[in-house]
Design a protein around this motif. Structure first.
Motif, PDB file in Angstrom:
ATOM      1  N   ALA A 108       0.877  -1.170   0.000  1.00  0.00           N
ATOM      2  CA  ALA A 108       0.000   0.000   0.000  1.00  0.00           C
ATOM      3  C   ALA A 108       0.915   1.221   0.000  1.00  0.00           C
ATOM      4  O   ALA A 108       1.892   1.267   0.743  1.00  0.00           O
ATOM      5  CB  ALA A 108      -0.884  -0.002   1.233  1.00  0.00           C
TER       6      ALA A 108
ATOM      7  N   ASN B 114      -3.592   7.195  -3.555  1.00  0.00           N
ATOM      8  CA  ASN B 114      -3.323   5.993  -2.769  1.00  0.00           C
ATOM      9  C   ASN B 114      -3.651   4.775  -3.612  1.00  0.00           C
ATOM     10  O   ASN B 114      -4.597   4.792  -4.402  1.00  0.00           O
ATOM     11  CB  ASN B 114      -4.168   5.988  -1.493  1.00  0.00           C
TER      12      ASN B 114
ATOM     13  N   GLU C 103      -6.772   1.090  -7.296  1.00  0.00           N
ATOM     14  CA  GLU C 103      -6.708   2.483  -6.865  1.00  0.00           C
ATOM     15  C   GLU C 103      -8.120   3.048  -6.878  1.00  0.00           C
ATOM     16  O   GLU C 103      -9.044   2.401  -7.363  1.00  0.00           O
ATOM     17  CB  GLU C 103      -5.789   3.299  -7.790  1.00  0.00           C
TER      18      GLU C 103
ATOM     19  N   ALA D 105      -9.801   4.319  -3.985  1.00  0.00           N
ATOM     20  CA  ALA D 105     -10.228   4.605  -2.610  1.00  0.00           C
ATOM     21  C   ALA D 105      -9.292   5.661  -2.016  1.00  0.00           C
ATOM     22  O   ALA D 105      -8.189   5.890  -2.517  1.00  0.00           O
ATOM     23  CB  ALA D 105     -10.203   3.337  -1.764  1.00  0.00           C
TER      24      ALA D 105
ATOM     25  N   TYR E  22      -5.674   2.750   1.728  1.00  0.00           N
ATOM     26  CA  TYR E  22      -5.472   1.297   1.634  1.00  0.00           C
ATOM     27  C   TYR E  22      -4.541   0.862   2.754  1.00  0.00           C
ATOM     28  O   TYR E  22      -3.640   1.610   3.144  1.00  0.00           O
ATOM     29  CB  TYR E  22      -4.828   0.917   0.294  1.00  0.00           C
ATOM     30  N   ARG E  23      -4.738  -0.369   3.241  1.00  0.00           N
ATOM     31  CA  ARG E  23      -3.890  -0.912   4.302  1.00  0.00           C
ATOM     32  C   ARG E  23      -3.746  -2.409   4.143  1.00  0.00           C
ATOM     33  O   ARG E  23      -4.607  -3.086   3.600  1.00  0.00           O
ATOM     34  CB  ARG E  23      -4.512  -0.701   5.699  1.00  0.00           C
TER      35      ARG E  23
ATOM     36  N   TRP F 215      -6.931  -6.944   0.972  1.00  0.00           N
ATOM     37  CA  TRP F 215      -6.519  -5.668   1.522  1.00  0.00           C
ATOM     38  C   TRP F 215      -7.717  -4.997   2.181  1.00  0.00           C
ATOM     39  O   TRP F 215      -8.851  -5.368   1.963  1.00  0.00           O
ATOM     40  CB  TRP F 215      -5.935  -4.758   0.442  1.00  0.00           C
TER      41      TRP F 215
ATOM     42  N   GLU G 116      -9.643  -1.200   2.732  1.00  0.00           N
ATOM     43  CA  GLU G 116      -9.735   0.142   2.168  1.00  0.00           C
ATOM     44  C   GLU G 116     -10.892   0.897   2.806  1.00  0.00           C
ATOM     45  O   GLU G 116     -11.827   0.297   3.319  1.00  0.00           O
ATOM     46  CB  GLU G 116      -9.859   0.131   0.652  1.00  0.00           C
ATOM     47  N   TRP G 117     -10.808   2.225   2.764  1.00  0.00           N
ATOM     48  CA  TRP G 117     -11.885   3.087   3.244  1.00  0.00           C
ATOM     49  C   TRP G 117     -11.725   4.460   2.615  1.00  0.00           C
ATOM     50  O   TRP G 117     -10.724   4.750   1.981  1.00  0.00           O
ATOM     51  CB  TRP G 117     -11.930   3.159   4.774  1.00  0.00           C
ATOM     52  N   ASN G 118     -12.753   5.275   2.774  1.00  0.00           N
ATOM     53  CA  ASN G 118     -12.773   6.606   2.164  1.00  0.00           C
ATOM     54  C   ASN G 118     -13.011   7.687   3.202  1.00  0.00           C
ATOM     55  O   ASN G 118     -13.694   7.474   4.203  1.00  0.00           O
ATOM     56  CB  ASN G 118     -13.866   6.682   1.084  1.00  0.00           C
TER      57      ASN G 118
ATOM     58  N   THR H 235     -14.221   0.456   7.354  1.00  0.00           N
ATOM     59  CA  THR H 235     -13.257  -0.300   6.555  1.00  0.00           C
ATOM     60  C   THR H 235     -13.951  -1.433   5.819  1.00  0.00           C
ATOM     61  O   THR H 235     -14.837  -2.087   6.342  1.00  0.00           O
ATOM     62  CB  THR H 235     -12.166  -0.896   7.461  1.00  0.00           C
TER      63      THR H 235
END
Length: 87
Positions: free
Chosen positions: A15, A27, A47, A49, A52-53, A66, A68-70, A79
């Motif tokens: 990420a 990100n 890509e 979002a 990412y983590r 993975w 992801e969140w916004n 998440t």
């Protein structure tokens, strides 16, 4: 930058965030080959979002997962977990 190696050690997913002056940061989840001796640019897997983590390979290396969140959500309240085939 958060990264992990594939089970066979031949690929790395990560990420990352790219920042430019006067523009919104980008990100993404990217990957590179660990067997190449050449300088590489990250190949984007996903890509779009805001964040990412923790990209991870499945034990057989065939999939990645993975988080992801916004914005404006925080990771503890919005998440999403995704899974996709790895190439």
């Amino acid at each position: 930058l958060e990264l992990t190696l594939s089970p066979d050690g031949k690929e790395m997913v990560f990420a990352y965030e790219v920042e430019w002056p006067h523009q919104e940061a980008k990100n993404a989840i990217g990957w590179i080959s660990t067997t190449s001796q050449e300088l590489q640019e990250a190949q984007v897997i996903v890509e779009g979002a805001d964040f990412y983590r923790l990209p991870q390979f499945s034990p057989d290396g065939q999939k990645i997962a993975w988080l992801e969140w916004n914005h404006p959500a925080m990771p503890w309240n919005s998440t999403q977990l995704y899974e996709a085939p790895f190439l």
